[in-house]
Write a protein that holds these residues in place. Structure first.
Motif, PDB file in Angstrom:
ATOM      1  N   GLY A  41       0.810  -1.210   0.000  1.00 23.07           N
ATOM      2  CA  GLY A  41       0.000   0.000   0.000  1.00 23.07           C
ATOM      3  C   GLY A  41       0.844   1.260   0.000  1.00 23.07           C
ATOM      4  N   MET A  42       2.078   1.141   0.555  1.00 20.63           N
ATOM      5  CA  MET A  42       2.877   2.356   0.733  1.00 20.63           C
ATOM      6  C   MET A  42       3.570   2.840  -0.540  1.00 20.63           C
ATOM      7  SD  MET A  42       6.116   1.108   0.519  1.00 20.63           S
ATOM      8  CE  MET A  42       7.129   2.357   1.304  1.00 20.63           C
ATOM      9  N   ASN A  43       3.578   2.022  -1.603  1.00 26.52           N
ATOM     10  CA  ASN A  43       4.326   2.413  -2.814  1.00 26.52           C
ATOM     11  C   ASN A  43       3.969   3.811  -3.297  1.00 26.52           C
ATOM     12  OD1 ASN A  43       4.226  -0.886  -4.394  1.00 26.52           O
ATOM     13  ND2 ASN A  43       5.448  -0.124  -2.713  1.00 26.52           N
ATOM     14  N   GLU A  90      -5.846  -7.312  -1.850  1.00 22.49           N
ATOM     15  CA  GLU A  90      -6.092  -5.931  -1.433  1.00 22.49           C
ATOM     16  C   GLU A  90      -5.453  -5.725  -0.066  1.00 22.49           C
ATOM     17  OE1 GLU A  90     -10.237  -4.339  -2.147  1.00 22.49           O
ATOM     18  OE2 GLU A  90     -10.479  -6.458  -2.635  1.00 22.49           O
ATOM     19  N   MET A  91      -4.866  -4.550   0.100  1.00 23.87           N
ATOM     20  CA  MET A  91      -4.265  -4.235   1.372  1.00 23.87           C
ATOM     21  C   MET A  91      -4.996  -3.029   1.967  1.00 23.87           C
ATOM     22  SD  MET A  91      -0.285  -3.682   2.159  1.00 23.87           S
ATOM     23  CE  MET A  91       0.468  -5.270   2.134  1.00 23.87           C
ATOM     24  N   LEU A  92      -5.506  -3.227   3.178  1.00 29.43           N
ATOM     25  CA  LEU A  92      -6.160  -2.106   3.861  1.00 29.43           C
ATOM     26  C   LEU A  92      -5.080  -1.375   4.644  1.00 29.43           C
ATOM     27  CD1 LEU A  92      -9.216  -4.108   5.286  1.00 29.43           C
ATOM     28  CD2 LEU A  92      -9.157  -2.694   3.223  1.00 29.43           C
ATOM     29  N   PHE A 165      11.489  -6.144  10.315  1.00 29.64           N
ATOM     30  CA  PHE A 165      12.043  -4.893   9.789  1.00 29.64           C
ATOM     31  C   PHE A 165      11.601  -4.830   8.343  1.00 29.64           C
ATOM     32  CE2 PHE A 165      15.031  -1.870   8.119  1.00 29.64           C
ATOM     33  CZ  PHE A 165      15.126  -0.946   9.153  1.00 29.64           C
ATOM     34  N   TRP A 166      10.659  -3.960   8.052  1.00 31.14           N
ATOM     35  CA  TRP A 166      10.033  -3.996   6.727  1.00 31.14           C
ATOM     36  C   TRP A 166      10.753  -3.101   5.731  1.00 31.14           C
ATOM     37  CZ3 TRP A 166       7.518  -1.699   2.673  1.00 31.14           C
ATOM     38  CH2 TRP A 166       6.818  -2.583   1.829  1.00 31.14           C
ATOM     39  N   GLU A 167      11.071  -3.687   4.570  1.00 31.28           N
ATOM     40  CA  GLU A 167      11.706  -2.903   3.506  1.00 31.28           C
ATOM     41  C   GLU A 167      10.932  -3.122   2.216  1.00 31.28           C
ATOM     42  OE1 GLU A 167      15.896  -2.553   3.499  1.00 31.28           O
ATOM     43  OE2 GLU A 167      16.126  -3.913   5.201  1.00 31.28           O
ATOM     44  N   THR A 235       0.663   1.133   7.625  1.00 27.23           N
ATOM     45  CA  THR A 235       0.144  -0.167   8.040  1.00 27.23           C
ATOM     46  C   THR A 235      -0.511  -0.860   6.854  1.00 27.23           C
ATOM     47  OG1 THR A 235      -2.199   0.074   8.607  1.00 27.23           O
ATOM     48  CG2 THR A 235      -0.578   1.024  10.162  1.00 27.23           C
ATOM     49  N   GLY A 236      -0.481  -2.184   6.896  1.00 29.93           N
ATOM     50  CA  GLY A 236      -1.097  -2.948   5.813  1.00 29.93           C
ATOM     51  C   GLY A 236      -1.753  -4.190   6.377  1.00 29.93           C
ATOM     52  N   MET A 237      -3.040  -4.313   6.112  1.00 32.13           N
ATOM     53  CA  MET A 237      -3.750  -5.514   6.566  1.00 32.13           C
ATOM     54  C   MET A 237      -4.214  -6.284   5.341  1.00 32.13           C
ATOM     55  SD  MET A 237      -6.475  -6.177   9.470  1.00 32.13           S
ATOM     56  CE  MET A 237      -7.470  -4.713   9.358  1.00 32.13           C
TER      57      MET A 237
HETATM   58  N1  SER Z   1       4.363  -1.951   4.018  1.00 33.58           N
HETATM   59  C1  SER Z   1       3.879  -2.994   4.896  1.00 33.58           C
HETATM   60  C2  SER Z   1       3.538  -4.260   4.155  1.00 33.58           C
HETATM   61  O1  SER Z   1       3.404  -4.247   2.972  1.00 33.58           O
HETATM   62  C3  SER Z   1       2.657  -2.496   5.642  1.00 33.58           C
HETATM   63  O2  SER Z   1       1.763  -1.869   4.796  1.00 33.58           O
HETATM   64  O3  SER Z   1       3.419  -5.274   4.762  1.00 33.58           O
END
Ligand code: SER
Length: 876
Positions: A41-43, A90-92, A165-167, A235-237
């Motif tokens: 979602g953050m792209n 889909e990512m909330l 650690f998310w990248e 955040t991504g759910m």
């Molecule tokens: N960027 C993280 C992920 O994709 C949270 O949105 O998991």
């Protein structure tokens, strides 16, 4: 709750926490060399995190279409085998851009799950980043403390860099994260093993549902982490997983997100879901892949032979192959699911709805063509087994790789087919070929990007494009540069504070230009966009990068390109007028030579339609319509002006609107345009054809190129007239000549056949007796038809013979073999088999029946040898 209600409830919750709801960005990414598809979602917010652009709202929330099929996040091989990975999902998400941080993010996630959705608290587990020495990062005790206030400590688990650690990719924004996992097992299972022990252990019922990332670093190309100017929340759910939890299902596929598709697949294939493991996997693969492919096409990415298009093609092929192998479908199937998907999701993702006809057609065409390949691959596979039957039953790695690479057979399919036949595969050999291919493509694609070197200003400074007004810019400063090493060469990328160079985008190619730095002049070979940055490609750096420079754009290239770009707008409008409103732009290329324009339309354009489009555009050119350019128009306002926005393009809230007569052409566009349409001079369509089902492509040109095109055609007609001694009605003369030619050819053929038949007696007299067979082998004058006639004429009067007739036409060779019936039966001679052997001598191939066969080849010098070959086979 239905899936639609769940999506809405998430957005409403964060709206109540003052978040602005934004639409999903396109799933297909343009202008980012590090990413082909949205994988998180953050792209779409990458530039805000990096401080390259400013956030319009400090808090936003959305449901984002994502695709994880390549690069760092790739789930393709998992899909179907398990019940909770997908290609498209889909990512909330909820975001803070330099606004709230860990405390609120954690508290709201907990509130939403446990208070709004009322998920059992006991079933939830939390992971927190446990630090990493290599990166010099501490344990995230801050997050731990916030969680401790909400959940018992035995529910909190420290995790490693891999999980916590998310990248986003090899470079870019990143930070420690806290994941929420859920244990969905029954009570008995929970008593046996504690849920805590199954977190992050690939258990199908203990799965991650939400990831809260605290973005605070940027990972550089050299591996270093540098702090970002501000701290953010990302955040991504996983939407499909959340739906599964709330609908109490064992699998994501059992929810209302997938069930309508699964029911339809089972109906079409007469299968009952849940009765066989392999078939269930196939059903899941098809349901999943259809979504990925349909959404990609709706976002403007058609299946094709390279890059993102190739990834989409392979996903679709994977689905087709599963259907073919496990569900026994040899007719296109996947496309018939589009209607179900559109009904389900078309209200929220409206472009799916608008494009449904196109999506269906494209998928159907792709399926049909792959099924043909699949079929010939299987034939090839069977021929291989036949040919190697005498050896040990191992399929060579090289051949397994050929099936994989050329026919799109994944190795598990070949392995399955092999084991059914009692064969195995040399897997090591296969891996070797696969690795070699990967390293070839890695080498070809490898680009080594150094980190930016800052010369002036801040790392986040952006450049201003001033090339709409002027082609020259003085006193320009270099903000930063970096070195790029690729397989082809070494070059540099430069970013300036201001630039007159147009960066490739919206189909228009980038400018060429020259940099003047003191005595030195350096060519700018191309100008590209990387997200919002304008990047200039140069072979070398100025001797003193800190010195101010002058930039001069290549005027001729820009002018011709501009003509073509404006003409593209006029043509787009004219196409709508002539063909109808369904015409939608699907891609374009505009350079100094010509323009290429792809659009949706379902049949070939007639000559008359093409002419009409040309006439409309040329009339608009003669009207010399003055350009109306509006910058910074609010998106709503632009749409109200009637501007056409393209699906799959990313537009800001404020856009540039290009109008050539408000009644005629209004488009959102960042390209360069003529001041008045008269400058285009002239317009001609060079070609029109299909590039995919429902997609046509026009190539056209303007100005002197258009004149040259017309001149060539006029000259051609003059030349033809001269050949025909300047007859008045040239068309009639050509038609007559063609007709006469057909007639003459018929007569020549007839004479040749008569001549050949005349040779009949001579041939019969030349027969030799070999093992009681009359053997006649001769080269004759004539063609295949003459040989056939002659063979049948001989058959009418001679018994017990083998006849080989050879002939030569247009430097190619032909063979005809006839074996009389009794010889075929008693001596076991077969014309079809004889001809396969003989055809090798003339470097060709052929086949036929036991009594009659024919072949063609490219080497007429082998005719004698071919005849002798048959003779020696008879003697044997
Ligand atoms: N960027 C993280 C992920 O994709 C949270 O949105 O998991």
């Amino acid at each position: 709750m239905t899936s639609t209600q769940i999506r809405n409830s998430f957005l409403a919750f964060f709206e109540s926490k003052k978040h602005h709801i934004v639409p999903s960005a396109p799933m297909v990414i343009k202008n980012d060399p590090t990413l082909m598809f949205t994988n998180a979602g953050m792209n779409q917010f990458k530039d805000i995190f990096l401080a390259n652009s400013e956030a319009k709202f400090p808090r936003v929330t959305d449901a984002q279409k994502c695709l994880r099929v390549s690069g760092k996040h790739n789930d393709l091989e998992e899909v179907g085998r398990d019940t909770y990975h997908h290609t498209m999902f889909e990512m909330l998400g909820n975001w803070s851009f330099g606004d709230y941080f860990k405390k609120e993010a954690i508290a709201w996630a907990w509130e939403y799950l446990t208070k709004v959705l009322k998920i059992e608290k006991d079933d939830l587990y939390i992971t927190v980043f446990g630090g990493d020495t290599a990166d010099g990062l501490d344990v995230d005790s801050e997050a731990y403390e916030f969680w401790k206030a909400l959940v018992p400590e035995d529910k909190i688990i420290y995790g490693s860099k891999k999980d916590n650690f998310w990248e986003m990719g090899d470079t870019g924004p990143c930070g420690p994260c806290s994941e929420i996992h859920i244990d969905m097992r029954d009570q008995k299972a929970k008593e046996k093993i504690a849920g805590r022990d199954l977190v992050n252990e690939d258990h199908p019922e203990v799965i991650e549902i939400w990831n809260l990332v605290f973005i605070e670093f940027n990972r550089l190309a050299n591996g270093d982490l540098v702090p970002l100017p501000a701290k953010h929340v990302d955040t991504g759910m996983g939407f499909e997983r959340l739906v599964r939890v709330l609908q109490h299902k064992k699998s994501n596929y059992d929810t209302d997100v997938f069930m309508p598709l699964i029911i339809e697949i089972c109906r079409l294939t007469n299968y009952s879901y849940g009765s066989e493991k392999d078939k269930d996997i196939a059903v899941r693969v098809i349901a999943d892949h259809l979504r990925a492919v349909a959404f990609a096409i709706a976002d403007g990415q058609l299946p094709s032979n390279n890059k993102a298009g190739y990834v989409i093609r392979r996903i679709l092929r994977r689905a087709v192959r599963y259907a073919y192998t496990y569900l026994n479908t040899d007719e296109p199937l996947v496309h018939s699911l589009v209607a179900v998907l559109v009904k389900q999701m078309g209200d929220f993702y409206t472009n799916l709805n608008d494009q449904s006809e196109l999506i269906q057609k494209v998928i159907r065409e792709e399926e049909a063509s792959f099924l043909r390949t699949l079929h010939s691959g299987i034939q090839k596979y069977e021929a291989y087994l036949d040919a190697h039957n005498s050896q040990e039953k191992i399929i060579k790695g090289e051949f397994a790789f050929e099936l994989y690479d050329t026919f799109g057979f994944p190795i598990d399919l070949t392995a399955l087919m092999a084991s059914e036949n009692g064969w195995s595969i040399d897997m090591q050999g296969f891996e070797k070929h696969l690795e070699a291919q990967k390293s070839r493509s890695r080498q070809a694609a490898a680009k080594n990007l150094d980190d930016w070197v800052i010369v002036h200003g801040q790392p986040t400074d952006e450049s201003v494009f001033c090339g709409y007004e002027s082609l020259i810019e003085k006193n320009v400063r270099i903000l930063r540069y970096r070195k790029v090493v690729s397989a082809k060469n070494v070059h540099y990328q430069l970013v300036f504070d201001r630039t007159p160079c147009y960066a490739e985008s919206g189909g228009q190619v980038g400018d060429r230009a020259t940099i003047y730095s003191g005595e030195q002049s350096i060519a700018i070979e191309d100008t590209l966009k990387e997200n919002n940055l304008i990047v200039h490609i140069v072979p070398e750096l100025p001797k003193d990068p800190a010195k101010e420079i002058t930039i001069l754009v290549d005027e001729r290239k820009r002018l011709l390109t501009t003509n073509n770009h404006s003409a593209t707008h006029l043509m787009h409008a004219a196409l709508k007028q002539v063909l109808g409103d369904h015409v939608e732009q699907k891609g374009s290329l505009v350079n100094e030579e010509y323009m290429r324009f792809d659009f949706s339309h379902f049949s070939k354009m007639s000559q008359e339609e093409i002419r009409q489009v040309e006439q409309i555009v040329n009339a608009r050119i003669r009207e010399n319509i003055v350009l109306d350019e509006k910058r910074d128009v609010a998106m709503d306002e632009a749409i109200a002006m009637g501007a056409t926005a393209l699906f799959g393009e990313k537009y800001g809230d404020h856009v540039r609107v290009i109008t050539f007569n408000p009644e005629f052409s209004v488009e959102l566009c960042g390209g360069t345009h003529v001041q008045a349409s008269g400058q285009i001079g002239s317009f001609r369509i060079l070609s029109e054809g299909a590039i995919a089902a429902g997609i046509r492509r026009i190539e056209a040109c303007t100005a002197d190129k258009a004149e040259a095109f017309a001149d060539e055609h006029i000259d051609l007609v003059h030349d033809i007239k001269a050949v025909f001694k300047n007859q008045k009605d040239i068309l009639k003369a050509v038609k007559q000549m063609v007709q006469q030619n057909v007639q003459l050819q018929k007569e020549v053929d007839k004479l040749n056949r008569e001549k050949a038949l005349g040779a009949k007696d001579q041939l019969i007299n030349s027969a030799e007796i070999l093992n009681g067979i009359k053997f006649i082998g001769r080269k004759i004058e004539g063609d295949a038809q003459a040989a056939k006639d002659l063979a049948f004429a001989i058959k009418a009067v001679v018994d017990d013979f083998v006849l080989v007739l050879a002939y030569e036409a247009n430097e190619k060779a032909g063979l005809t073999i006839m074996v009389s019936e009794r010889i075929a039966e008693e001596k076991g001679l077969n014309a079809g088999k004889l001809i396969r052997e003989a055809a090798r001598e003339i470097k060709g191939g052929g086949g036929g029946q036991a009594h009659f066969a024919s072949a063609g080849g490219k080497d007429a010098s082998g005719i004698e040898a071919a005849i002798l070959k048959v003779k020696s086979l008879i003697q044997e």
